[in-house]
Design a protein around this motif. Sequence first.
Motif, PDB file in Angstrom:
ATOM      1  N   ILE A  70       4.328  -4.632   6.492  1.00 28.33           N
ATOM      2  CA  ILE A  70       3.483  -5.218   5.447  1.00 28.33           C
ATOM      3  C   ILE A  70       4.346  -5.722   4.296  1.00 28.33           C
ATOM      4  CG2 ILE A  70       1.536  -3.725   6.033  1.00 28.33           C
ATOM      5  CD1 ILE A  70       2.193  -2.025   3.586  1.00 28.33           C
ATOM      6  N   GLU A  71       3.763  -6.586   3.461  1.00 29.69           N
ATOM      7  CA  GLU A  71       4.470  -7.108   2.300  1.00 29.69           C
ATOM      8  C   GLU A  71       4.640  -6.005   1.258  1.00 29.69           C
ATOM      9  OE1 GLU A  71       5.765 -10.112   1.860  1.00 29.69           O
ATOM     10  OE2 GLU A  71       5.116 -10.815   3.839  1.00 29.69           O
ATOM     11  N   LEU A  72       5.750  -6.105   0.491  1.00 29.92           N
ATOM     12  CA  LEU A  72       5.983  -5.129  -0.563  1.00 29.92           C
ATOM     13  C   LEU A  72       4.912  -5.266  -1.641  1.00 29.92           C
ATOM     14  CD1 LEU A  72       9.858  -5.160  -1.098  1.00 29.92           C
ATOM     15  CD2 LEU A  72       8.459  -3.355  -0.090  1.00 29.92           C
ATOM     16  N   SER A  73       4.214  -4.188  -1.887  1.00 30.48           N
ATOM     17  CA  SER A  73       3.179  -4.134  -2.919  1.00 30.48           C
ATOM     18  C   SER A  73       2.937  -2.674  -3.242  1.00 30.48           C
ATOM     19  CB  SER A  73       1.883  -4.781  -2.406  1.00 30.48           C
ATOM     20  OG  SER A  73       1.338  -4.013  -1.340  1.00 30.48           O
ATOM     21  N   MET A  74       1.951  -2.401  -4.062  1.00 28.59           N
ATOM     22  CA  MET A  74       1.646  -1.019  -4.415  1.00 28.59           C
ATOM     23  C   MET A  74       1.062  -0.237  -3.244  1.00 28.59           C
ATOM     24  SD  MET A  74       2.813  -0.400  -7.313  1.00 28.59           S
ATOM     25  CE  MET A  74       2.118   1.246  -7.485  1.00 28.59           C
ATOM     26  N   ILE A  75       0.747  -0.935  -2.145  1.00 30.26           N
ATOM     27  CA  ILE A  75       0.291  -0.225  -0.944  1.00 30.26           C
ATOM     28  C   ILE A  75       1.429   0.611  -0.368  1.00 30.26           C
ATOM     29  CG2 ILE A  75      -0.550  -0.514   1.425  1.00 30.26           C
ATOM     30  CD1 ILE A  75      -1.967  -3.017   0.549  1.00 30.26           C
ATOM     31  N   VAL A  76       2.662   0.121  -0.494  1.00 29.39           N
ATOM     32  CA  VAL A  76       3.814   0.846   0.036  1.00 29.39           C
ATOM     33  C   VAL A  76       3.973   2.208  -0.631  1.00 29.39           C
ATOM     34  CG1 VAL A  76       6.328   0.836   0.254  1.00 29.39           C
ATOM     35  CG2 VAL A  76       5.022  -1.218   0.816  1.00 29.39           C
ATOM     36  N   PRO A  77       3.950   2.299  -1.981  1.00 29.07           N
ATOM     37  CA  PRO A  77       4.018   3.630  -2.588  1.00 29.07           C
ATOM     38  C   PRO A  77       2.905   4.566  -2.141  1.00 29.07           C
ATOM     39  CG  PRO A  77       4.478   1.962  -4.239  1.00 29.07           C
ATOM     40  CD  PRO A  77       4.023   1.242  -3.003  1.00 29.07           C
TER      41      PRO A  77
END
Length: 393
Positions: free
Chosen positions: A79-86
């Motif tokens: 997935i693209e780097l975003s606050m979903i990663v944290p």
Amino acid sequence: MSRIINSMGAFVGPLITLLLTDKIGLSTGEAGFFVTISTSMFVPASMIGGYLSDRFNRKNTLCILTLMQALCFLVCGFIELSMIVPVLLLMASFFSGAAQTSSAAMTADLSDKNNRQGAFSLLYLGGNIGFSIGPLIAGFLYRNYLPLLFIGDALTTILAVIIIFINVPETKPQYVIDEEILVDDFERAEEGSAIQALLKRPQILVFGIISILISFSYSQVHFSLPLYSNAIFGFNDGPRIFGALMSTNGIVVVIMTIFIIGYTKKFDASFNVALSAIFWAVGLGMLYYVKSFKMMIISTIIWTIGEILHATNVGVYIANNSPKSHRARFNSLYGIISGSGQAMGPVIVGKYLLNNPIKNVWVITFFIALGCGIIMYGFNAYENRKYKKIKIE
């Protein structure tokens, strides 16, 4: 073998602070808060993992929880780097914390007081054989191949689980509670909750409270040290320097663990933990004056000796004082107590760094670790006097 493979692929953890600040765009304060939340996930995770491991099949519990951790990393890689990663990293932290209690309990199940230090040392050594390679690879992949950090971490974790599932038997001990009452040993099985069993062994509670500040000091290795590397060497070279320091840490563990264990096995586990705090005080405290890669390597060697002493003796102390009926839950309770230090470290220091130079962190770390070493030594001396008196009576 499973521990080596899993640790060799531990790409994400060592670079988590840089990932949050450099790639996601968080401030040091926000990153510190995130790391604190991530570490705090260990509290509910370990309680749940400890309960499941004492209630159900320990091996299956370990495998399922670890696979869930791997799945979180795998999704991050696509997935693209975003606050979903944290958010996914928080979930991975939860499953990792739950699985750790199963792993520690199984190690205690498969050993006794005569070989327990060797058992914990072997796992620790295996982990660091892999860890001496993983961060170095991660440092080079970080800039241009970031998705591979997540995917590689996930795949090696899955492989490690397969090895455990095929080769390690179920270890949960069998016992008759009425017969355990006659056993004069801290490992005897107990009825009731983990809190009730803990109250019968207050030494673990005291040991854990002292460990809060020790954990606070050591948390700066993974939070402040990468930031310090960036401050000295710049954002281009900082991640590679930090990766080299972590690899040095792993290499020192591989080379020196056997010798250190051979020399210190004659001492009590609590004495060795006190000694570990002194090495942390010296190794981390000297960073206040350090500005060269060579001296950072020397610092890493010193604090790594402290890490070896701590990692190979804490589990031994807890296992020797835990009832076989509550081993996983005792590990989780101790982890909650000592893990609070790991949780407080990043958020407190992250806010401190908003208005203070990062090198001042090492002064604070020095005095906290030194104080912990002195207090833990006093605790060891008190225990020896107390139990020696009981034996005489």
